[in-house]
Each structure stands twice: as structure tokens, then as C-alpha cells.
Design a protein around this motif. Structure first.
Motif, mmCIF file in Angstrom:
data_model
loop_
_atom_site.group_PDB
_atom_site.id
_atom_site.type_symbol
_atom_site.label_atom_id
_atom_site.label_comp_id
_atom_site.label_asym_id
_atom_site.label_seq_id
_atom_site.Cartn_x
_atom_site.Cartn_y
_atom_site.Cartn_z
ATOM 1 N N CYS A 159 0.959 -1.072 -0.091
ATOM 2 C CA CYS A 159 -0.227 -0.130 0.035
ATOM 3 C C CYS A 159 0.617 1.267 0.097
ATOM 4 N N PRO A 160 0.512 2.106 -1.117
ATOM 5 C CA PRO A 160 1.480 3.215 -1.112
ATOM 6 C C PRO A 160 1.099 4.327 0.042
ATOM 7 N N VAL A 161 0.004 4.312 0.289
ATOM 8 C CA VAL A 161 -0.376 5.414 1.520
ATOM 9 C C VAL A 161 0.402 4.983 2.945
ATOM 10 N N LEU A 162 0.408 3.579 3.307
ATOM 11 C CA LEU A 162 1.036 3.116 4.257
ATOM 12 C C LEU A 162 2.497 3.332 4.119
ATOM 13 N N ASN A 163 2.902 3.194 3.312
ATOM 14 C CA ASN A 163 4.479 3.151 2.950
ATOM 15 C C ASN A 163 5.003 4.568 3.065
ATOM 16 N N VAL A 164 4.337 5.378 2.370
ATOM 17 C CA VAL A 164 4.826 6.835 2.515
ATOM 18 C C VAL A 164 4.590 7.220 3.768
ATOM 19 N N SER A 165 3.543 7.109 4.460
ATOM 20 C CA SER A 165 3.262 7.588 5.856
ATOM 21 C C SER A 165 4.107 7.151 6.824
ATOM 22 N N VAL A 166 4.621 6.105 6.739
ATOM 23 C CA VAL A 166 5.845 5.642 7.893
ATOM 24 C C VAL A 166 6.826 6.181 7.698
ATOM 25 N N GLU A 167 7.505 6.230 6.135
ATOM 26 C CA GLU A 167 8.767 6.783 6.023
ATOM 27 C C GLU A 167 8.879 8.346 6.066
ATOM 28 N N ALA A 168 7.756 9.037 5.429
ATOM 29 C CA ALA A 168 7.887 10.311 5.228
ATOM 30 C C ALA A 168 7.556 11.329 6.416
ATOM 31 N N LEU A 185 5.956 14.655 0.410
ATOM 32 C CA LEU A 185 5.401 13.306 0.370
ATOM 33 C C LEU A 185 4.311 13.000 1.662
ATOM 34 N N LYS A 186 4.398 13.423 2.899
ATOM 35 C CA LYS A 186 3.676 13.246 3.805
ATOM 36 C C LYS A 186 2.116 13.983 3.603
ATOM 37 N N GLU A 187 2.286 15.184 3.086
ATOM 38 C CA GLU A 187 0.986 15.832 2.538
ATOM 39 C C GLU A 187 0.349 15.273 1.350
ATOM 40 N N GLN A 188 1.219 14.654 0.573
ATOM 41 C CA GLN A 188 0.340 13.757 -0.441
ATOM 42 C C GLN A 188 -0.176 12.549 -0.020
ATOM 43 N N ALA A 189 0.532 12.075 1.094
ATOM 44 C CA ALA A 189 -0.060 10.698 1.647
ATOM 45 C C ALA A 189 -1.522 11.142 2.496
ATOM 46 N N GLN A 190 -1.296 12.179 3.153
ATOM 47 C CA GLN A 190 -2.423 12.790 3.713
ATOM 48 C C GLN A 190 -3.759 12.863 2.842
ATOM 49 N N LYS A 191 -3.491 13.528 1.616
ATOM 50 C CA LYS A 191 -4.653 13.751 0.892
ATOM 51 C C LYS A 191 -5.112 12.377 0.265
#
Length: 198
Positions: free
Chosen positions: A103-112, A119-125
Motif C-alpha cells: 500500500c503506497p499510503v502506508l509506505n509513504v506515511s511511515v517513511e515520510a 510526500l507526507k502531505e500527498q499521503a494525507q490527501k
């Protein structure tokens, strides 16, 4: 589509699985060059920086996820069947079938979280968009009389999203999809409390 646009799209499509699997910090420009077959100058003709490419690659991964959800909803009737469709895409995502790496949302949320604000903002959206999608399904279920009006679609969508993302995390951690099936069964048990009798 012009040749330059095709090349740019090719780069994004090839880079997205790398970023999603290795993360932003774990992905080098050399990895992208190797995967795309381009020289460094060719890559930088299309993207000013690794950051710009990573953001576009994440958007591409999210678009694949949205498309999978849209396709999974076709022909489904009723709120529980539609939620089952959402679960099935979530399971496929966890297993790397929608996008390699999970899941890209989970992956980016954890790392960013503390390392890459954009990237965090993109994951939030993306997370909010998926939560809103679940909330809309629940709201239609209430409108059509399948669910009781006491159910709060927004709050429930946040709970279901947290259940699914937690299930993805544990599924990946233990290489065991049972965690996601447990999340799915808990979702169905929760919603059974709000089902209207026919």
C-alpha cells in the motif's frame, strides 16, 4: 501523447514500484536509470529532482489504487457487498498486486512522517480521499435504508480505514494475510450492529 510526454510517463511508471518498495531514501537515481534505461541527462530533462519524480511516482501509485477500487465496485449492490469490494482491493494492495511493495499510503506515511513534508502531505490527501470513499459508501447505505441513521459515516470510515491500514501493516510484518481477514471480519461485525432489519 507526444514523445516527451510518453518518456515522462514511462519514467513514472518504472520509478513508482521502486519508490514504493524501497522508499524515498532507499531509492537512488541510479536505481531509476537502471530500470528506465535512460542516462542521467535524459532523466533530468523530464524531472528537476528526485523529489519531483518521487511525488509524481506516488501520485501514479495512488491512481492505480483508485482505479482498482473503481473496478472492484462494478456490479456490486448493497453496502456490505461494496465494502467487501474495498476489502478485496485492500488485500490485493497489501500483497503487492496493485503496486509492488504494498500500500503506497502506508509506505509513504511511515517513511515520510518526519523526513519528507511534501510526500507526507500527498499521503494525507490520498488517505483522506480513501476515507471519503468509504464514508460515501456508508452514507449511501444509510440513504437506501440498509444501515441505521445513527451510524456516523465519517467517524466509521476513519475506524475502518485504520482497521485496514493496521491490517496491511501486520500482514506485511508477519507475511500473513490473516491479520487483514481479522480486520474485515471485525468490520462486518461492527456494521451488523447498525444493519436495519429487512
Amino acid at each position: 501523447m507526444k514523445k516527451g510526454e510518453q518518456t515522462r510517463q514511462h519514467i513514472v511508471e518504472r520509478a513508482a514500484p521502486i519508490f514504493n518498495t524501497r522508499g524515498f531514501s532507499g531509492t537512488s537515481i541510479q536505481d531509476v536509470l537502471r530500470e528506465t534505461g535512460l542516462e542521467k541527462g535524459g532523466l533530468y530533462n523530464h524531472f528537476k529532482s528526485k523529489d519531483e519524480l518521487a511525488l509524481e511516482a506516488f501520485d501514479h501509485a495512488i491512481q492505480l489504487l483508485r482505479t482498482a477500487h473503481k473496478e472492484a465496485q462494478q456490479g456490486r449492490k448493497g453496502v456490505l457487498d461494496r465494502l467487501q469490494g474495498i476489502f478485496e482491493v485492500t488485500l490485493r494492495s497489501a500483497l503487492g498486486e496493485v503496486m509492488p511493495g504494498g500500500c503506497p499510503v502506508l509506505n509513504v506515511s511511515v517513511e515520510a512522517d518526519d523526513t519528507h513534508p511534501q510526500l507526507k502531505e500527498q499521503a494525507q490527501k490520498a488517505a483522506l480521499s480513501l476515507q471519503n470513499f468509504i464514508a460515501q459508501v456508508l452514507a449511501v447505505g444509510i440513504k437506501q435504508g440498509e444501515l441505521k441513521p445513527e451510524l456516523d459515516p465519517e467517524a466509521t470510515s476513519r475506524v475502518l480505514f485504520a482497521l485496514f491500514e493496521g491490517g496491511i501493516l501486520l500482514t506485511k510484518l508477519h507475511d500473513n494475510p490473516e491479520y487483514l481477514w481479522d480486520a474485515r471480519n471485525h468490520m462486518m461485525a461492527l456494521l451488523s450492529l447498525y444493519r436495519r432489519e429487512a
